[in-house]
Design a protein around this motif. Structure first.
Motif, mmCIF file in Angstrom:
data_model
loop_
_atom_site.group_PDB
_atom_site.id
_atom_site.type_symbol
_atom_site.label_atom_id
_atom_site.label_comp_id
_atom_site.label_asym_id
_atom_site.label_seq_id
_atom_site.Cartn_x
_atom_site.Cartn_y
_atom_site.Cartn_z
ATOM 1 N N VAL A 59 18.443 -29.365 69.973
ATOM 2 C CA VAL A 59 19.075 -29.833 71.195
ATOM 3 C C VAL A 59 19.869 -28.676 71.788
ATOM 4 O O VAL A 59 20.804 -28.170 71.158
ATOM 5 N N ASP A 60 19.479 -28.233 72.985
ATOM 6 C CA ASP A 60 20.261 -27.225 73.695
ATOM 7 C C ASP A 60 21.524 -27.888 74.214
ATOM 8 O O ASP A 60 21.496 -29.041 74.667
ATOM 9 N N CYS A 61 22.647 -27.164 74.164
ATOM 10 C CA CYS A 61 23.911 -27.769 74.580
ATOM 11 C C CYS A 61 24.919 -26.696 74.948
ATOM 12 O O CYS A 61 24.683 -25.504 74.736
ATOM 13 N N LYS B 26 15.973 -34.578 83.910
ATOM 14 C CA LYS B 26 15.742 -35.509 82.810
ATOM 15 C C LYS B 26 15.079 -34.782 81.634
ATOM 16 O O LYS B 26 14.233 -33.921 81.829
ATOM 17 N N ASN B 27 15.487 -35.167 80.427
ATOM 18 C CA ASN B 27 14.866 -34.598 79.221
ATOM 19 C C ASN B 27 13.365 -34.860 79.237
ATOM 20 O O ASN B 27 12.924 -35.942 79.611
ATOM 21 N N HIS C 184 31.697 -45.416 71.855
ATOM 22 C CA HIS C 184 31.705 -44.083 71.229
ATOM 23 C C HIS C 184 31.657 -42.967 72.273
ATOM 24 O O HIS C 184 31.863 -41.805 71.941
ATOM 25 N N GLY C 185 31.383 -43.308 73.542
ATOM 26 C CA GLY C 185 31.386 -42.303 74.600
ATOM 27 C C GLY C 185 30.060 -42.077 75.280
ATOM 28 O O GLY C 185 29.950 -41.191 76.136
ATOM 29 N N ALA C 186 29.038 -42.850 74.933
ATOM 30 C CA ALA C 186 27.762 -42.738 75.643
ATOM 31 C C ALA C 186 27.928 -43.294 77.055
ATOM 32 O O ALA C 186 28.817 -44.108 77.315
ATOM 33 N N THR C 187 27.060 -42.849 77.963
ATOM 34 C CA THR C 187 27.041 -43.326 79.342
ATOM 35 C C THR C 187 25.732 -44.051 79.579
ATOM 36 O O THR C 187 24.666 -43.551 79.204
ATOM 37 N N GLU C 188 25.800 -45.216 80.204
ATOM 38 C CA GLU C 188 24.573 -45.947 80.523
ATOM 39 C C GLU C 188 23.889 -45.306 81.726
ATOM 40 O O GLU C 188 24.513 -45.079 82.757
ATOM 41 N N PRO D 273 27.531 -37.086 75.655
ATOM 42 C CA PRO D 273 28.562 -36.450 76.486
ATOM 43 C C PRO D 273 28.091 -35.253 77.313
ATOM 44 O O PRO D 273 28.741 -34.903 78.293
ATOM 45 N N GLU D 274 26.966 -34.638 76.952
ATOM 46 C CA GLU D 274 26.445 -33.522 77.739
ATOM 47 C C GLU D 274 25.291 -33.942 78.646
ATOM 48 O O GLU D 274 24.642 -33.111 79.262
ATOM 49 N N GLY D 275 25.027 -35.243 78.725
ATOM 50 C CA GLY D 275 24.006 -35.737 79.647
ATOM 51 C C GLY D 275 22.605 -35.839 79.083
ATOM 52 O O GLY D 275 21.670 -36.156 79.824
ATOM 53 N N ASN D 276 22.419 -35.603 77.787
ATOM 54 C CA ASN D 276 21.096 -35.726 77.173
ATOM 55 C C ASN D 276 20.755 -37.201 77.001
ATOM 56 O O ASN D 276 21.500 -37.939 76.357
ATOM 57 N N GLU D 277 19.623 -37.621 77.583
ATOM 58 C CA GLU D 277 19.237 -39.022 77.530
ATOM 59 C C GLU D 277 18.669 -39.403 76.170
ATOM 60 O O GLU D 277 18.031 -38.601 75.498
#
Length: 136
Positions: A10-12, A66-67, A90-94, A114-118
């Motif tokens: 996973v790139d981050c 998008k991934n 836990h901090g995920a975004t829908e 948190p970094e936008g990875n779906e």
């Protein structure tokens, strides 16, 4: 000859922070002989049964689209909706709610870390079986 998957990468932007976040999602651990620490540019996690590893690698580029590949998660305990509530806390975004896409009791929810990875949260095995209904 064949190949096997060594690990998922996973790139981050921050390998340590994102690996710590995913530890809480997946209940993975650091490699016993290579613990992850703040400032590490590469952080490896391993499943408790040692069958899967995820490597978080810092890169300078921001995520822009998008991934093309993503994780589909199935709850180990509880329902899809229980797990959804846990991950949001836990901090995920829908990103997209596709529950019921193919009728009642179907579907999944697309979330982002948190970094936008779906990634997606699916129904568990029991929920999928129950949705099949009685055999004809």
């Amino acid at each position: 000859m064949t190949a096997r998957v060594s690990h998922t990468s996973v790139d981050c932007r921050n390998a340590y922070e994102l690996s710590e976040w995913w530890k809480g999602v997946l209940d993975y651990t650091d490699l016993p002989d290579d613990p992850n620490e703040p400032g590490h540019e590469e952080c490896m996690l391993v499943s408790r049964d040692r069958t899967h590893r995820i490597l978080f690698i810092e890169v300078p580029e921001e995520k822009t689209v998008k991934n093309r590949i993503h994780l589909d998660l199935e709850p180990v305990e509880g329902s899809r909706d229980d797990e959804l509530a846990r991950l949001l806390a836990h901090g995920a975004t829908e990103v997209a709610d596709l529950r019921g896409k193919y009728g009642p009791g179907t579907g999944w929810v697309v979330l982002a870390d948190p970094e936008g990875n779906e990634f997606c949260i699916l129904r568990n095995h029991a929920e999928r079986e129950a949705a099949k209904g009685p055999a004809e």
